[in-house]
Motif scaffolding. Sequence first.
Motif, PDB file in Angstrom:
ATOM      1  N   CYS A 106       5.778  48.189  31.283  1.00  0.00           N
ATOM      2  CA  CYS A 106       5.853  48.860  29.989  1.00  0.00           C
ATOM      3  C   CYS A 106       6.053  47.813  28.900  1.00  0.00           C
ATOM      4  CB  CYS A 106       7.007  49.847  29.971  1.00  0.00           C
ATOM      5  SG  CYS A 106       6.931  51.045  31.307  1.00  0.00           S
ATOM      6  N   ASN A 107       5.596  48.110  27.712  1.00  0.00           N
ATOM      7  CA  ASN A 107       5.677  47.134  26.633  1.00  0.00           C
ATOM      8  C   ASN A 107       7.080  47.053  26.035  1.00  0.00           C
ATOM      9  OD1 ASN A 107       5.205  45.289  24.644  1.00  0.00           O
ATOM     10  ND2 ASN A 107       4.233  46.740  23.270  1.00  0.00           N
ATOM     11  N   PHE A 108       7.921  46.282  26.684  1.00  0.00           N
ATOM     12  CA  PHE A 108       9.204  45.925  26.103  1.00  0.00           C
ATOM     13  C   PHE A 108       9.130  44.479  25.617  1.00  0.00           C
ATOM     14  CE2 PHE A 108      10.401  49.485  28.790  1.00  0.00           C
ATOM     15  CZ  PHE A 108      11.184  50.216  27.925  1.00  0.00           C
ATOM     16  N   TRP A 109       7.925  43.933  25.590  1.00  0.00           N
ATOM     17  CA  TRP A 109       7.698  42.560  25.163  1.00  0.00           C
ATOM     18  C   TRP A 109       7.585  42.475  23.643  1.00  0.00           C
ATOM     19  CZ3 TRP A 109       8.210  37.743  26.224  1.00  0.00           C
ATOM     20  CH2 TRP A 109       7.445  36.786  25.571  1.00  0.00           C
ATOM     21  N   ASP A 110       6.730  43.312  23.071  1.00  0.00           N
ATOM     22  CA  ASP A 110       6.507  43.304  21.631  1.00  0.00           C
ATOM     23  C   ASP A 110       6.387  44.745  21.156  1.00  0.00           C
ATOM     24  OD1 ASP A 110       5.723  43.084  19.006  1.00  0.00           O
ATOM     25  OD2 ASP A 110       4.033  41.753  19.400  1.00  0.00           O
ATOM     26  N   THR A 111       7.491  45.283  20.709  1.00  0.00           N
ATOM     27  CA  THR A 111       7.514  46.697  20.322  1.00  0.00           C
ATOM     28  C   THR A 111       6.895  46.928  18.938  1.00  0.00           C
ATOM     29  OG1 THR A 111       9.769  46.446  19.503  1.00  0.00           O
ATOM     30  CG2 THR A 111       9.501  47.232  21.778  1.00  0.00           C
ATOM     31  N   LYS A 133       1.237  48.368  19.900  1.00  0.00           N
ATOM     32  CA  LYS A 133       0.957  49.120  21.119  1.00  0.00           C
ATOM     33  C   LYS A 133       0.162  48.214  22.048  1.00  0.00           C
ATOM     34  CE  LYS A 133      -0.774  53.476  22.800  1.00  0.00           C
ATOM     35  NZ  LYS A 133      -1.245  54.813  22.464  1.00  0.00           N
ATOM     36  N   LEU A 134       0.713  47.971  23.228  1.00  0.00           N
ATOM     37  CA  LEU A 134       0.049  47.107  24.199  1.00  0.00           C
ATOM     38  C   LEU A 134      -0.108  47.846  25.515  1.00  0.00           C
ATOM     39  CD1 LEU A 134       2.048  43.779  23.662  1.00  0.00           C
ATOM     40  CD2 LEU A 134      -0.211  44.332  22.765  1.00  0.00           C
ATOM     41  N   GLY A 135      -1.365  47.972  25.967  1.00  0.00           N
ATOM     42  CA  GLY A 135      -1.618  48.484  27.309  1.00  0.00           C
ATOM     43  C   GLY A 135      -1.295  47.386  28.308  1.00  0.00           C
ATOM     44  N   CYS A 136      -1.473  47.666  29.570  1.00  0.00           N
ATOM     45  CA  CYS A 136      -1.112  46.718  30.626  1.00  0.00           C
ATOM     46  C   CYS A 136      -1.813  45.373  30.461  1.00  0.00           C
ATOM     47  CB  CYS A 136      -1.416  47.327  31.991  1.00  0.00           C
ATOM     48  SG  CYS A 136      -0.859  46.291  33.358  1.00  0.00           S
ATOM     49  N   ARG A 137      -3.108  45.380  30.297  1.00  0.00           N
ATOM     50  CA  ARG A 137      -3.859  44.117  30.175  1.00  0.00           C
ATOM     51  C   ARG A 137      -3.498  43.368  28.897  1.00  0.00           C
ATOM     52  NH1 ARG A 137      -6.757  43.950  34.535  1.00  0.00           N
ATOM     53  NH2 ARG A 137      -7.767  45.769  35.413  1.00  0.00           N
ATOM     54  N   GLU A 138      -3.332  44.096  27.801  1.00  0.00           N
ATOM     55  CA  GLU A 138      -2.952  43.458  26.539  1.00  0.00           C
ATOM     56  C   GLU A 138      -1.541  42.876  26.627  1.00  0.00           C
ATOM     57  OE1 GLU A 138      -6.060  46.464  25.912  1.00  0.00           O
ATOM     58  OE2 GLU A 138      -4.019  46.717  26.668  1.00  0.00           O
ATOM     59  N   LEU A 139      -0.676  43.563  27.341  1.00  0.00           N
ATOM     60  CA  LEU A 139       0.689  43.073  27.542  1.00  0.00           C
ATOM     61  C   LEU A 139       0.670  41.750  28.303  1.00  0.00           C
ATOM     62  CD1 LEU A 139       3.773  43.334  27.548  1.00  0.00           C
ATOM     63  CD2 LEU A 139       3.569  44.899  29.488  1.00  0.00           C
ATOM     64  N   VAL A 140      -0.099  41.693  29.378  1.00  0.00           N
ATOM     65  CA  VAL A 140      -0.206  40.460  30.154  1.00  0.00           C
ATOM     66  C   VAL A 140      -0.781  39.342  29.289  1.00  0.00           C
ATOM     67  CG1 VAL A 140      -1.384  39.363  32.109  1.00  0.00           C
ATOM     68  CG2 VAL A 140      -0.322  41.615  32.398  1.00  0.00           C
TER      69      VAL A 140
END
Length: 161
Positions: free
Chosen positions: A113-118, A121-128
């Motif tokens: 889940c995007n707890f990286w940059d709130t 909105k980041l999906g799984c691939r964008e989060l990685v």
Amino acid sequence: MGRQQIKCHGSPERFEEVAEFIYDKFGSAIKYIADVAGGQGALTRLLNKKYNYQAEVIDPRGYSLKGVPNRAVEYTPQMASYYDLIVGLHPDEATRAVVESALIMPVLILPCCNFWDTTQKLGCRELVSSIENYFIEKKINYERIQFKFDGPKNIGLLTKS
């Protein structure tokens, strides 16, 4: 007395696959592993019993299974120097702390889940990809790993010391 049942969301195969990956990658070169936000401790149990590591769950919720080493505290990057490897298998709110630990020790993270940059909105691939950008910015060597278990949250990043 029967075995305790592990209740989890997502693919239960992920614990075995990640534990095997760690063993294949590190073998006996490491000993101490932090399983950050490790919940009930399924991964820690496998790492300890099957692969003979000294892993422990670090999770403030404190609900690990009986016999699973755990610390019911919030993980911070300052704790990283005690361990040989920091693992964040779907670490939720601890994502940033796990990633920042790569400045100190090797990290294996499979963000969920995007707890990286709130702020976005980041999906799984964008989060990685966003975490990869952090590693590049900080000049941290890493590799992307695609695990075989089911689910969209099966992309991991392993930093190198």
